[in-house]
Write an enzyme that holds these catalytic residues in place. Structure first.
Site, PDB file in Angstrom:
ATOM      1  N   CYS A  62      45.911  -9.915   7.429  1.00 42.46           N
ATOM      2  CA  CYS A  62      44.584  -9.747   7.032  1.00 42.46           C
ATOM      3  C   CYS A  62      43.981  -9.395   8.406  1.00 42.46           C
ATOM      4  O   CYS A  62      43.971  -9.752   9.349  1.00 42.46           O
ATOM      5  CB  CYS A  62      43.786 -11.363   6.714  1.00 42.46           C
ATOM      6  SG  CYS A  62      42.095 -10.977   6.527  1.00 42.46           S
ATOM      7  N   CYS A  82      29.696  -6.991  12.304  1.00 39.92           N
ATOM      8  CA  CYS A  82      29.389  -6.535  11.066  1.00 39.92           C
ATOM      9  C   CYS A  82      28.069  -6.432  10.829  1.00 39.92           C
ATOM     10  O   CYS A  82      27.164  -6.884  11.084  1.00 39.92           O
ATOM     11  CB  CYS A  82      30.183  -7.177   9.668  1.00 39.92           C
ATOM     12  SG  CYS A  82      29.909  -6.409   8.257  1.00 39.92           S
ATOM     13  N   CYS A 120      37.177 -15.591   8.527  1.00 43.29           N
ATOM     14  CA  CYS A 120      37.182 -14.479   9.672  1.00 43.29           C
ATOM     15  C   CYS A 120      35.728 -14.623  10.381  1.00 43.29           C
ATOM     16  O   CYS A 120      34.583 -14.592   9.561  1.00 43.29           O
ATOM     17  CB  CYS A 120      37.384 -13.202   9.213  1.00 43.29           C
ATOM     18  SG  CYS A 120      39.082 -12.964   9.766  1.00 43.29           S
ATOM     19  N   ASN A 144      33.994 -21.331   2.558  1.00 45.64           N
ATOM     20  CA  ASN A 144      34.314 -21.750   3.946  1.00 45.64           C
ATOM     21  C   ASN A 144      33.114 -22.039   4.727  1.00 45.64           C
ATOM     22  O   ASN A 144      32.418 -21.217   4.886  1.00 45.64           O
ATOM     23  CB  ASN A 144      35.410 -21.156   4.828  1.00 45.64           C
ATOM     24  CG  ASN A 144      36.728 -21.156   4.668  1.00 45.64           C
ATOM     25  OD1 ASN A 144      37.022 -22.467   5.107  1.00 45.64           O
ATOM     26  ND2 ASN A 144      37.610 -20.484   4.059  1.00 45.64           N
ATOM     27  N   CYS A 148      25.602 -10.624   5.573  1.00 40.82           N
ATOM     28  CA  CYS A 148      25.890 -11.687   4.539  1.00 40.82           C
ATOM     29  C   CYS A 148      25.751 -12.976   4.948  1.00 40.82           C
ATOM     30  O   CYS A 148      26.347 -13.425   5.989  1.00 40.82           O
ATOM     31  CB  CYS A 148      27.174 -11.345   3.788  1.00 40.82           C
ATOM     32  SG  CYS A 148      27.472 -10.009   3.060  1.00 40.82           S
ATOM     33  N   GLU A 194      33.337  -4.279   7.878  1.00 35.93           N
ATOM     34  CA  GLU A 194      33.229  -3.595   6.646  1.00 35.93           C
ATOM     35  C   GLU A 194      34.176  -2.265   6.593  1.00 35.93           C
ATOM     36  O   GLU A 194      34.081  -1.369   7.178  1.00 35.93           O
ATOM     37  CB  GLU A 194      31.773  -3.448   6.116  1.00 35.93           C
ATOM     38  CG  GLU A 194      31.680  -2.442   5.059  1.00 35.93           C
ATOM     39  CD  GLU A 194      32.517  -2.831   3.975  1.00 35.93           C
ATOM     40  OE1 GLU A 194      32.571  -4.083   3.401  1.00 35.93           O
ATOM     41  OE2 GLU A 194      32.998  -1.829   3.135  1.00 35.93           O
ATOM     42  N   GLU A 224      39.489 -10.959  15.186  1.00 35.23           N
ATOM     43  CA  GLU A 224      40.405 -11.927  14.680  1.00 35.23           C
ATOM     44  C   GLU A 224      41.507 -11.343  13.605  1.00 35.23           C
ATOM     45  O   GLU A 224      40.996 -10.308  12.892  1.00 35.23           O
ATOM     46  CB  GLU A 224      39.747 -13.095  13.811  1.00 35.23           C
ATOM     47  CG  GLU A 224      38.683 -13.912  14.787  1.00 35.23           C
ATOM     48  CD  GLU A 224      38.218 -15.140  13.899  1.00 35.23           C
ATOM     49  OE1 GLU A 224      38.196 -15.399  12.824  1.00 35.23           O
ATOM     50  OE2 GLU A 224      36.899 -15.506  14.372  1.00 35.23           O
ATOM     51  N   CYS A 238      28.279 -15.561   5.751  1.00 32.21           N
ATOM     52  CA  CYS A 238      29.615 -14.855   6.333  1.00 32.21           C
ATOM     53  C   CYS A 238      29.448 -15.180   8.057  1.00 32.21           C
ATOM     54  O   CYS A 238      28.534 -14.637   8.735  1.00 32.21           O
ATOM     55  CB  CYS A 238      29.996 -13.232   6.121  1.00 32.21           C
ATOM     56  SG  CYS A 238      31.298 -12.659   7.222  1.00 32.21           S
TER      57      CYS A 238
END
Ligand code: SAH
Ligand code: SF4
Length: 388
Positions: free
Chosen positions: A129, A136, A370, A328, A140, A196, A110, A143
């Protein structure tokens, strides 16, 4: 949510096969060397870069100043199109444009364009962005990307292509800012998309150099921000680069015990080591550091957490700024705090002498954080019945 067709982008698309050389992944020196291996004089590299980054043409055949034979060579061997647009979304307020892009191997990433009106912080701007990885590795818990796991690093060309896409988009569809300014170019970059950036250090830094080069989009390093989960060796390495790039640290908790619950990387690099690396970064680069703090209701948003954060950052107060980000919600497990709780948190931080702001929520109607758009798309594909 408005789904704008991507056909205007795709109708000029060439098929980017793995065999083609990706010119978007080349520094100007590399482009010059490559042009010479094609039997062309060095000055053609400048012309070619002008077509790619100034004129923003995605089509070699339109590069009129290049000899026909070279244009044909380019069309047969090179690519400047980047990943294919799978979905393009525009937020209701028209200030966020989001892309789901398909890489050559089918992976999805994205990218987002965020348009900001002029404010006390400066002129109107257009910030892209970018993603640096598909997926990733750091997991986390809040996320959406972290929940996918790691697919692969993006190449420098795949990172640059995301910015070039929006540069073309803004050229074709400029934004009329409320103050009357017309924004038709990318002014800022944040490496805050999927992945990352410091885990993909070499390709990310190469993309920074390409995007920064005078023969390219020429975006100043001071207008770029790299956000990291806190990879200490990467931060220290970045400090040695001759670039004045801004650093953002995903802190998200005032102590290691709490941080470990949402950010597994804390086990390897505790907060103290990250803050120490930040101090070295500021000392070497003269840039400020931003600390990002995702506010998770009932998890890290209590007044006590704000007081502890204030004490933690007090020794660095002159070096940085805290960006508070109401989460979010990607899963039922997390909710953003109430406006009242956010105000209370801010007041305590201010009282402790820590400059802070709340990041305005953007494009919530188009899966803003994202990873959310890809997650939604993959769920949709899984749910869709297969046609036989
Ligand atoms: N991997 C890097 C950069 C990509 S994430 C990093 O972690 O810093 C960019 C920012 O978005 C990080 O601060 C990250 O913690 C934050 N973020 C991730 N998921 C989020 C969510 N659901 N809501 C709000 N911010 C989120
Ligand atoms: Fe990876 Fe950053 Fe998401 Fe953590 S917040 S999982 S490091 S992309």
């Amino acid at each position: 949510m408005i789904n704008v067709s991507s056909s205007h982008v795709n109708n000029v698309r060439q098929v980017a096969s793995a065999a083609r050389i990706d010119l978007l992944g080349m520094t100007f020196e590399e482009l010059t060397a490559w042009v010479m291996t094609q039997g062309q004089p060095a000055f053609r590299a400048k012309q070619l870069a002008g077509w790619i980054y100034d004129t923003l043409t995605p089509d070699f055949s339109a590069m009129r100043t290049l000899p026909a034979v070279f244009r044909e060579q380019l069309a047969a061997t090179a690519s400047i199109v980047g990943p294919q647009v799978q979905t393009e979304l525009l937020s209701k307020d028209g200030r966020t444009r989001k892309l789901l892009l398909e890489l050559a191997d089918g992976r999805l990433i994205e990218s987002v364009l965020m348009l900001y009106p002029a404010s006390s912080e400066g002129r109107a701007r257009a910030t892209v962005c970018v993603s640096t990885q598909a997926g990733c590795a750091y997991g986390c818990t809040f996320c959406a990307t972290g929940q996918m796991g790691f697919d692969r690093h993006l190449t420098a060309g795949e990172i640059v292509a995301q910015v070039v896409h929006f540069a073309r988009d803004l050229r074709e569809h400029p934004w009329q800012a409320p103050d009357g300014a017309t924004i038709s170019r990318v002014t800022n970059l944040v490496f805050m998309g999927m992945g990352e950036p410091l885990h993909n250090y070499d390709n990310t830094l190469k993309a920074v150099r390409i995007l920064n080069m005078a023969e390219g989009l020429h975006i100043g390093a001071r207008h770029m921000t790299i956000s990291t989960v806190g990879l200490v060796p990467g931060i220290l390495r970045l400090a040695t680069e001759p670039l004045q790039i801004n650093l953002a640290i995903s802190l998200h908790a005032p102590n290691n015990t709490m941080r470990l619950r949402t950010m597994p990387i804390t086990r390897k690099y505790p907060i103290e080591a990250v803050l120490d690396a930040c101090q070295q970064y500021v000392a070497r680069t003269n840039r400020q550091v931003t600390f990002e703090y995702v506010l998770l209701a009932g998890v890290n948003d209590a007044p006590d957490n704000a007081r502890e954060l204030g004490r933690l950052l007090a020794p660095l107060a002159h070096l940085g700024h805290v960006n508070l980000i109401p989460v979010n919600a990607t899963t039922a497990a997390y909710r953003p705090p109430s406006g009242e709780a956010i105000r209370a948190f801010r007041d305590i931080l201010h009282g402790a002498g820590i400059s802070n702001s709340v990041r305005a929520e953007r494009g919530d109607d188009i899966a803003a954080a994202c990873g959310q758009l890809r997650t939604r798309e993959e769920r949709r594909q899984r749910a869709a019945p297969t046609m036989v």
